[in-house]
Design an enzyme around this catalytic site. Sequence first.
Site, mmCIF file in Angstrom:
data_model
loop_
_atom_site.group_PDB
_atom_site.id
_atom_site.type_symbol
_atom_site.label_atom_id
_atom_site.label_comp_id
_atom_site.label_asym_id
_atom_site.label_seq_id
_atom_site.Cartn_x
_atom_site.Cartn_y
_atom_site.Cartn_z
ATOM 1 N N PRO A 190 0.743 -1.040 0.059
ATOM 2 C CA PRO A 190 0.175 -0.200 0.207
ATOM 3 C C PRO A 190 0.884 1.360 -0.093
ATOM 4 O O PRO A 190 0.423 2.489 -0.415
ATOM 5 C CB PRO A 190 -0.863 0.021 1.119
ATOM 6 C CG PRO A 190 -0.834 -1.451 1.717
ATOM 7 C CD PRO A 190 0.636 -2.045 1.204
ATOM 8 N N GLU B 244 4.196 -10.067 8.330
ATOM 9 C CA GLU B 244 3.845 -8.667 8.527
ATOM 10 C C GLU B 244 4.763 -7.752 7.533
ATOM 11 O O GLU B 244 4.299 -6.464 7.300
ATOM 12 C CB GLU B 244 4.527 -8.195 9.918
ATOM 13 C CG GLU B 244 3.927 -8.795 11.296
ATOM 14 C CD GLU B 244 2.183 -8.260 10.946
ATOM 15 O OE1 GLU B 244 2.378 -7.118 11.109
ATOM 16 O OE2 GLU B 244 1.304 -9.077 10.966
ATOM 17 N N ARG C 228 -4.166 -9.185 -21.056
ATOM 18 C CA ARG C 228 -5.109 -8.908 -22.019
ATOM 19 C C ARG C 228 -4.780 -7.907 -22.923
ATOM 20 O O ARG C 228 -5.431 -7.704 -23.954
ATOM 21 C CB ARG C 228 -6.364 -8.425 -21.019
ATOM 22 C CG ARG C 228 -6.221 -7.430 -20.403
ATOM 23 C CD ARG C 228 -7.439 -7.199 -19.437
ATOM 24 N NE ARG C 228 -8.782 -6.730 -20.115
ATOM 25 C CZ ARG C 228 -8.693 -5.707 -20.953
ATOM 26 N NH1 ARG C 228 -8.122 -4.781 -20.649
ATOM 27 N NH2 ARG C 228 -9.821 -5.376 -21.398
ATOM 28 N N ASP D 63 -12.060 0.100 -23.439
ATOM 29 C CA ASP D 63 -12.139 0.135 -21.924
ATOM 30 C C ASP D 63 -11.944 1.299 -21.087
ATOM 31 O O ASP D 63 -11.484 2.297 -21.679
ATOM 32 C CB ASP D 63 -10.731 -0.694 -21.572
ATOM 33 C CG ASP D 63 -10.654 -2.086 -21.992
ATOM 34 O OD1 ASP D 63 -11.698 -2.724 -22.668
ATOM 35 O OD2 ASP D 63 -9.608 -2.595 -22.056
HETATM 36 C C1 9WO Z 1 1.433 -3.778 4.316
HETATM 37 C C2 9WO Z 1 1.311 -2.316 4.867
HETATM 38 C C3 9WO Z 1 -0.019 -1.681 5.419
HETATM 39 C C4 9WO Z 1 0.175 -0.442 5.714
HETATM 40 C C5 9WO Z 1 1.076 0.395 5.167
HETATM 41 C C6 9WO Z 1 2.202 -0.037 4.535
HETATM 42 C C7 9WO Z 1 2.237 -1.605 4.165
HETATM 43 N N1 9WO Z 1 3.117 -2.271 3.593
HETATM 44 C C8 9WO Z 1 2.697 -3.493 3.786
HETATM 45 C C9 9WO Z 1 3.331 -4.761 3.259
HETATM 46 O O1 9WO Z 1 4.356 -4.508 2.318
HETATM 47 N N2 9WO Z 1 2.951 -5.749 3.325
HETATM 48 C C10 9WO Z 1 3.369 -7.088 2.907
HETATM 49 C C11 9WO Z 1 2.551 -7.450 1.606
HETATM 50 C C12 9WO Z 1 3.323 -8.371 3.688
HETATM 51 C C13 9WO Z 1 1.861 -8.479 4.203
HETATM 52 C C14 9WO Z 1 0.990 -8.600 2.936
HETATM 53 N N3 9WO Z 1 1.276 -7.659 1.890
HETATM 54 C C15 9WO Z 1 0.598 -6.734 1.376
HETATM 55 C C16 9WO Z 1 0.435 -6.223 0.069
HETATM 56 N N4 9WO Z 1 -0.793 -6.565 2.081
HETATM 57 N N5 9WO Z 1 -1.488 -5.643 1.463
HETATM 58 C C17 9WO Z 1 -0.704 -5.558 0.260
HETATM 59 C C18 9WO Z 1 -1.127 -4.415 -0.840
HETATM 60 C C19 9WO Z 1 -0.584 -4.375 -2.141
HETATM 61 C C20 9WO Z 1 -0.915 -3.514 -3.135
HETATM 62 N N6 9WO Z 1 -2.184 -2.948 -2.841
HETATM 63 C C21 9WO Z 1 -2.609 -3.093 -1.886
HETATM 64 C C22 9WO Z 1 -2.414 -3.950 -0.731
#
Ligand code: 9WO
Length: 250
Positions: free
Chosen positions: A88, A115, A153, A168
Amino acid sequence: MRFDVITLFPDLFGPFLQQGITRRAFESGQVDVHLWPLRDFADDNYRRVDDRPYGGGPGMVMLVEPLERALAAVRAQAGAAPVIHFSPTGRKMDQALLREMAGGPGAVLLCGRYEGIDQRFLDRHVDLELSLGDFVLSGGELPALALLDGIARLQAGVLSDARSHEQDSFEDGMLDCPHYSRPEQLTTPEGQNLPVPPVLLSGHHAQIAQWRREQSLQLTARRRPDLIAVARAAGRLSKADERFLATLVL
Ligand code: 9WO
């Protein structure tokens, strides 16, 4: 183009890549996906790839060393493609980025779990962080699949109608117009009659194109006024577009 995916859950990818229209891009080799199960790069009998965070706190952190061994194995086969991590905190993924990547050499997709990944690995090896939006998932696998699907795609011959993605949402910076198919009159269980917009049955191609453009502009102006502002600044709105937008009560 080649994608190398480093993941703790390689089984999540197969079923998705083998379904639907994007399957053609993967089966033809236009988009070649190689899966690298991270656990194969652990160095102990327990196949450990994570450990507790320094400083305390909940959860586990993905270890640098298995990740570096996995990346070295990818590099030995695949060369120097950029490494993408999904988080994120990254740059928002959009259609312009997918179009750009669709013509490129591919990438290494790094899927985090737990994490997160030890920051020292991210600092040393990640070229691009991509976000799907402001929400948290349990891993990077779904964002990696979203990127692969969006790129597949766009490959030549994947969509049955070559022009299908010119329509699209976002290809021209606007949201897509609404679509209708049979029946011409839909009767709801409440007894309402819902007709297809008559212009779509008229056979007047110019009028249909104008109606669709106006529907796109109206929807975009209501839901995503930010996209209208960008299109205007880029000179992508015609005089006719501006005249139509001026008639809208938002
Ligand atoms: C999680 C996170 C939460 C708040 C702010 C920063 C952050 N970084 C991460 C992160 O890098 N997490 C890793 C990948 C490990 C846990 C699961 N991960 C993840 C990626 N959760 N959510 C995403 C993600 C990726 C792209 N778009 C939305 C969510």
